[in-house]
Scaffold this motif. Sequence first.
Motif, short mmCIF file in Angstrom:
data_model
loop_
_atom_site.label_atom_id
_atom_site.label_comp_id
_atom_site.label_asym_id
_atom_site.label_seq_id
_atom_site.Cartn_x
_atom_site.Cartn_y
_atom_site.Cartn_z
N SER A 233 -79.03 -51.98 24.37
CA SER A 233 -79.40 -50.71 25.01
C SER A 233 -80.88 -50.37 24.77
N ALA A 234 -81.42 -50.78 23.61
CA ALA A 234 -82.83 -50.48 23.35
C ALA A 234 -83.72 -51.24 24.32
N GLU A 235 -83.34 -52.50 24.54
CA GLU A 235 -84.13 -53.33 25.45
C GLU A 235 -84.02 -52.79 26.88
N ALA A 236 -82.81 -52.38 27.23
CA ALA A 236 -82.61 -51.85 28.57
C ALA A 236 -83.45 -50.61 28.80
N LYS A 237 -83.61 -49.82 27.74
CA LYS A 237 -84.39 -48.59 27.86
C LYS A 237 -85.86 -48.93 28.13
N VAL A 238 -86.35 -49.94 27.43
CA VAL A 238 -87.74 -50.33 27.62
C VAL A 238 -87.95 -50.85 29.04
N LYS A 239 -86.96 -51.58 29.52
CA LYS A 239 -87.09 -52.17 30.86
C LYS A 239 -86.64 -51.23 31.95
N LYS A 240 -86.48 -49.98 31.63
CA LYS A 240 -86.08 -48.95 32.59
C LYS A 240 -84.76 -49.28 33.26
N ASN A 241 -83.84 -49.83 32.49
CA ASN A 241 -82.50 -50.17 32.98
C ASN A 241 -82.52 -51.10 34.18
#
Lengths: 180, 501
Positions: free
Chosen positions: B58-66
């Motif tokens: 989820s942290a990575e997804a947040k950085v990549k704007k989902n």
Amino acid sequence: MSRNNIKIFSGALVCEGSKLRGDITVGSGTIIHPSATVIAEAGPIVIGENCLIEEQAKIIHRVPFDQQNKENIPILMIGVHNVFEVDCTVEASKIGNNNVFEPKCFVGSRVTVTNGCTIGAGCHITEEQILNENISICGAKCQMREGLDKPAPQNLQMETLLKMLPNYHYIKKPNMKQQV
Amino acid sequence: MSYITGPEYVRYACTCGLLKSLPNLYFCRHCSQLRCGFCVCPEVDSIFCGKCSENIPSAEAKVKKNKCANCLICPSCQQDLSTRIASKGVVNPDDSKSPAKKTYYLSCYFCGWNSRDVGIPDQTSPTGGWPERENVHSNRLQELLDSYKQIMLSQKQQKENDKKKKFGKFVSYTDRTGITASALRKRIGIPDIPHAMLRKPKLPESSTATTEVEELPDKFFTQEIDLLEVTTIEQRLLQPESQPVTVDKLFPAHKQLSIKKSLRCRHCERNVSKPEYNPNSIKFKIQLFAYYHIPEVRLVKVGDLKRGQPCEIIIKFTNPTQHQTTITILNLDLAEQERYVEEQQMMDISENLEVLSLQFKQPTSLPSLPGSQPSSLLSLPPRQPHLTIKSRKIKQTVNSTVEIPQSVFILPPRDDAAEYDDSNDTHNIEDDSNLVIWRKSNKVCIKLLVNIHEGETIGEEVFCGFTMDHVYTNIIAANFENKQPQKLNHKVRIFLNLGKM
């Protein structure tokens, strides 16, 4: 329905299980699957070379609703390299070359299809219009967009079908010689 | 399938008082209650890309704007784009044996859009390195983000400082002498440098409003609009940073990530639905749908709906469980439900009062203990459960009554093999022939009489309802303590829409 007058050029592959009614000419290299339907109700239908008409596809040349008699109705000319996919219904008044009619689409009798058009799966086109070249229609809202190129021809699929279909189906014999 | 999506003729009353069709309901085995979509708490289990099936933290997804970093979607029709190979001559034209030079481009199989349409050059590797478009406003956005982060930090610092002041009056020895550090600096002659955290955050340049707007070009009035050139709203909103107006500026967008969600009962906080973690799997670890636990009711036949004479309806019951159940038809008794809801409300109010009174007591009992937690934290119960759904009254009114049959009937357990077995259709169940008219494996059809209320006009939709009492066999307790499966009577209110009079 008047008597059938079906002309099949040599090189065409028309399966016995297909339903052909009226005056129909099938160009060489064209494949008509079993249980495909071609009805020349209003006037003759001429199918060009290397067309592919798949199962349950229906090509109908109808008398327009506002016309009572069959006078002055032109021949339905279908160009070359057209693909009619499974369960499409095409009643267009004129069809050019290299068009693709995807499964379960419907094209009404007031539509003129030029060249390189793709009618997407399930799209219903009924309004009177002329589709420009390389138009593709897709989606539930029949969204239109113009492509740069015509859709790629399905040569590989056609070759396979030409080999496979005679092994499993009775074929109508071509009764015309190769076109010159 | 039409049953699942079609009009809802048979609706079940959820414990919270809403009416839902059976496939939309869950059944919490621990509370032995029906739960609808509002009575469960959804939680994000995992984030994944629907195309490449990759799990993304989820942290990575947040950085990549989902968005998925690798998969692209068609800017024209929002479907997945696929990579196509195009051969472009040979690598070495002099050598006849050299392999063909391959280039890759993106193409949409659905609408026929491809990356060559908008002039994106073909790539030499299939995995991409597709050119990203620079956002023209990125500098400004970064500036804003940074300054708001600073504001956040300084506010945090401010709060901590306020807390510190409570400890004692003097923070350092210089404070005691009445000379602060900054005053000392001034006295010695060194320029005063405020503390890094105390510095006022630099506010970003505010955007200025302008009254001068570009004139609308004449072409909008004079030229005929070509709809093939103009993008649709969906296409524009797919690329919020550029919002292209014409189709030649459409660029492939990254694919939005999907989630797997698990559902939790709001009362007992146990899972009612939990999918498997693997994005490739569509199975569930826990799947407590009401469809698998509550007998299903279907309308088979409705007689003539006429006022003043009883109308005969035939309904079919299907037992989805592996346990035999007995079904009793009871009165709808909406008054009882209303009483229950009112009781619940009263309980809630009294609980709230207790909490309130606790809050009032706290400050007096704890007279300004230095360094103690804020009193509002203490007054909270140890662990607040998730937001619970308060039950409400059933809004649906019925304009007809069901004549309640005197006898009960038995539903045999579901047997998957029975469908292929025509031989043993004999069952030793004695039925009341006035009630049960047909029976096969786990299905029973019964006949009910419905009386339409006086005063209803022709053309009005007729609703009736009854309470179905069925024996529910709970196997959870049995698994835990090696006991016999627990049997309990579960009641559901069922509403039928019989159509127009």
